[in-house]
Write an enzyme that holds these catalytic residues in place. Structure first.
Site, PDB file in Angstrom:
ATOM      1  N   GLU A  95      41.604  23.948  70.909  1.00  0.00           N
ATOM      2  CA  GLU A  95      43.015  23.895  70.548  1.00  0.00           C
ATOM      3  C   GLU A  95      43.931  24.663  71.495  1.00  0.00           C
ATOM      4  O   GLU A  95      45.058  24.245  71.738  1.00  0.00           O
ATOM      5  CB  GLU A  95      43.206  24.446  69.127  1.00  0.00           C
ATOM      6  CG  GLU A  95      42.690  23.555  68.026  1.00  0.00           C
ATOM      7  CD  GLU A  95      43.674  22.436  67.695  1.00  0.00           C
ATOM      8  OE1 GLU A  95      44.716  22.336  68.370  1.00  0.00           O
ATOM      9  OE2 GLU A  95      43.398  21.662  66.779  1.00  0.00           O
ATOM     10  N   SER A 355      18.771  47.660  14.123  1.00  0.00           N
ATOM     11  CA  SER A 355      18.118  48.977  14.256  1.00  0.00           C
ATOM     12  C   SER A 355      18.498  49.707  15.534  1.00  0.00           C
ATOM     13  O   SER A 355      17.905  50.753  15.836  1.00  0.00           O
ATOM     14  CB  SER A 355      16.597  48.800  14.217  1.00  0.00           C
ATOM     15  OG  SER A 355      16.176  48.274  12.976  1.00  0.00           O
TER      16      SER A 355
END
Length: 700
Positions: A95, A355
């Site tokens: 680019e 428990s």
């Protein structure tokens, strides 16, 4: 027949003049004659007003969950640091070769584009630098004209004056279009490859270089063949330039092009939604979670829920003891499963604990000095008014040690110890440690709460168990990292010796089938009616809690903590990815020995041991009073003796300091003891009938 060439010559001359004019304009821009343009255009937009996707990341910056913008776009900020270096090699070579050298405009490329425009009457090649592309992305315009190109050139020069090259690259990486509602390389990499762009293959990097040039036409999810050809053209140019070896090019071309978009990451959806809702003004949230562990626990939860039934959900929490930071939090088996009520975060739901509160009952008994892990208790039928507790299997074990009673989760001994500790005091102590027990409206704490007759959240239970691992103190659970964390002092749960006793007992709890024991201190629980199955455990570094059940509270016959939740707990520890850490060593003051070698009052627990009517008054400590603050020593002198005065009781009275016997009172009712040093000290007295009294004082 000669007119045509003359016309061609005329058109060629006109094109040449246009090319010369365009080149002159470009030169003017490069020489600074565009000052009037700069003034009329105003300052360049730098993306400060853009709306970004809200992102929730883990402690190391890995994405947990991104959110689309209000416009429905995926726009994620990116920088050089979170993109594969190979991508930049391809991008700049393809680019903008001179990106690092030009000031926003590349005269060579722009001049070439102007000549091509003059020769063809339209834009043939853009000639845009990356900075010019950023200018176009910041000010999107539909036309493709020389004027638009010049505007981009001016903006590019402006941008280069105020931003560094890396900052310009970051804008390109964040705004480049990749088709549909995808903007930026991170959104594209996540959508097309299912991963962050930190580690891209050559083929993946080439595809991401090619897409922004024509994002809609080259969308892999709609036109995979066009996308493949665009990718290959990037690779061919790299091969021609000698940037990449031919063999590597061939392998990159053989990589498949994704034919569909992948879903965006959605780890820890409950926690992410909660933190975003709490701070909607922020676009970046960093959690304490570990993404790999979170993913592993979510898979574990989903897999186990699938085997248990279509209505069952599984919640898991993992925290670090030292800091209280939440490392993993699974609120449900499947966030998207409506039948499992997946969007309900069960880690915050109030459920019956079964428990799982028993260890804290015994912990207070150990702290008060009337109980030791080897103390004998009676597991026989007992009644408290209309309340007659029974064991889960409806049998009784007879005489057992406190260690065995807790490891086997026997109900009757736990209720007897709770009656001695006091339900109200028990509730207050857990609240003091940061956990809230929820009782039905108007109901006072009672003995049934020791067997699950109360409500609590998984988050609070994990915090309490982490307190045991910390030898008796709790810290708030946190799941969000901030720049200035608030330091909160630890809260007291039980004494260090008592906490260590509990951890040592739970380390010997029978493991689930096919699991190794003696490595995790853990406890299971099953609520009344088989509505909740629990397993919570810890090693020397982390605590993990597991809840299994139906979010709507319906019973699941046969579902118990040991058979359902405990295997998930052990599997969760196995998925930590790190070796289990040993529990801390015994703190000073821990008493070792078999039942027969314990002090006489600690050999057997006698519930409700009060003197007969008409004889001695109840045993009590007259001095020091409970909660007193006493001066132990002054000016660095050696610790002085602490006076203890007792009233009532029968026969010899044993005086204990932090659970260790220090003196025996026979005829007289006062003595002195020498504490180990400043701090909190528990004084306990026990007479020959088993009656006890205890006070907590602070020495300073």
């Amino acid at each position: 027949m000669r007119s045509a060439p003359r016309n061609d010559e005329g058109r060629g001359w006109r094109r040449a003049k246009l090319a010369l004019l365009a080149a002159s304009v470009v030169a003017a821009v490069g020489l600074g004659s565009a000052a009037l343009w700069v003034k009329s255009l105003g300052p360049p937009p730098l993306g400060k007003n853009l709306s970004w996707s809200t992102v929730v990341v883990d402690r190391d910056g890995r994405i947990l969950r991104p959110y689309a913008t209000a416009e429905g776009r995926w726009r994620l900020k990116a920088s050089r640091e979170n993109v594969d270096p190979r991508f930049f090699e391809l991008l700049l070579a393809y680019e903008d070769k001179r990106f690092r050298d030009h000031a926003g405009v590349d005269p060579h490329a722009l001049g070439r584009a102007a000549v091509q425009f003059a020769a063809h009457g339209r834009v043939v090649s853009g000639g845009s630098t990356l900075t010019m592309q950023v200018a176009r992305l910041l000010e999107p315009r539909g036309e493709r004209s020389l004027a638009a190109k010049l505007r981009q050139a001016v903006r590019a020069v402006q941008i280069e004056r105020v931003l560094s090259k890396d900052e310009i690259l970051a804008l390109y990486l964040s705004l480049a279009p990749y088709g549909g509602n995808l903007e930026g390389i991170r959104a594209a990499s996540l959508a097309y490859f299912g991963k962050e762009p930190r580690r891209l293959t050559l083929g993946e990097a080439a595809l991401l270089v090619a897409l922004p040039q024509s994002p809609e036409a080259r969308r892999p999810d709609r036109s995979p063949e066009i996308a493949r050809k665009a990718r290959d053209r990037v690779l061919d140019r790299m091969a021609a330039a000698g940037v990449v070896e031919p063999g590597e090019i061939d392998r990159a071309k053989a990589e498949p092009v994704p034919g569909a978009r992948k879903p965006m990451p959605m780890l820890a959806p409950h926690a992410a939604d909660r933190v975003v809702a709490a701070q909607p003004e922020k676009s970046f949230h960093q959690m304490t979670l570990e993404a790999p562990l979170q993913a592993a626990l979510e898979v574990l939860s989903r897999e186990r829920a699938a085997t248990l039934g279509p209505d069952i959900s599984v919640a898991i929490m993992a925290v670090e003891h030292a800091t209280g930071e939440v490392l993993g939090r699974v609120g449900s088996a499947d966030w998207a499963d409506a039948r499992r009520a997946g969007q309900v975060d069960v880690t915050l739901a109030i459920r019956s604990p079964g428990s799982t509160l028993k260890p804290f009952i015994y912990g207070l008994g150990f702290e008060d000095g009337f109980l030791h892990p080897e103390t004998l208790l009676d597991d026989r039928p007992v009644r408290y008014g209309a309340y007659a507790p029974e064991n889960f299997d409806l049998t009784f074990q007879g005489t057992v040690t406190a260690r065995k009673a807790l490891q086997l989760s026997l109900n009757v001994p736990a209720v007897q110890v709770l009656e001695k500790v006091g339900p109200s005091r028990f509730t207050a102590r857990l609240a003091q440690a940061g956990a809230k027990l929820v009782l039905p409206p108007g109901e006072a704490p009672g003995l049934a709460m020791g067997l699950g007759g109360t409500g609590v959240t998984l988050a609070d239970l994990v915090r309490l168990y982490a307190g045991l691992a910390r030898l008796g103190t709790t810290v708030p659970l946190t799941e969000q990292l901030t720049d200035a964390p608030v330091v909160v002092p630890p809260l007291r749960l039980v004494d260090p010796v008592a906490a260590w006793y509990v951890g040592n007992v739970l380390l010997g709890a029978p493991p689930p089938e096919n699991a190794a024991g003696g490595r995790i201190a853990f406890k299971t629980g099953t609520s009344y009616g088989y509505r909740d199955a629990w397993a919570i455990g810890f090693d020397g570094r982390r605590t993990i809690g597991v809840w299994v059940g139906r979010p709507d509270g319906a019973p699941v016959p046969g579902m118990i903590g040991r058979g359902t939740a405990a295997p998930i707990l052990f599997d969760a520890f196995a998925r930590l990815g790190k070796p289990l850490a040993p529990l801390p060593p015994a703190p000073r003051g821990a008493l070792f020995g078999s039942t027969g070698k314990l002090p006489l009052p600690l050999q057997r627990f006698r519930p409700n041991a009060l003197p007969s009517a008409g004889t001695e008054p109840p045993l009590r400590i007259v001095f020091p009073p409970n909660g007193a603050r006493l001066e132990l020593a002054a000016d660095g002198a050696e610790p002085v003796a602490l006076a203890v005065k007792v009233a009532g009781g029968s026969g010899p009275v044993t005086v204990m300091v932090d659970g260790l016997p220090r003196a025996t009172l026979r005829d007289r009712r006062s003595t002195t003891v020498t504490p180990d040093g400043p701090g909190f000290v528990r004084l306990t007295v026990t007479d020959s009938r088993g009656a006890t009294d205890s006070v907590l004082v602070r020495l300073q």
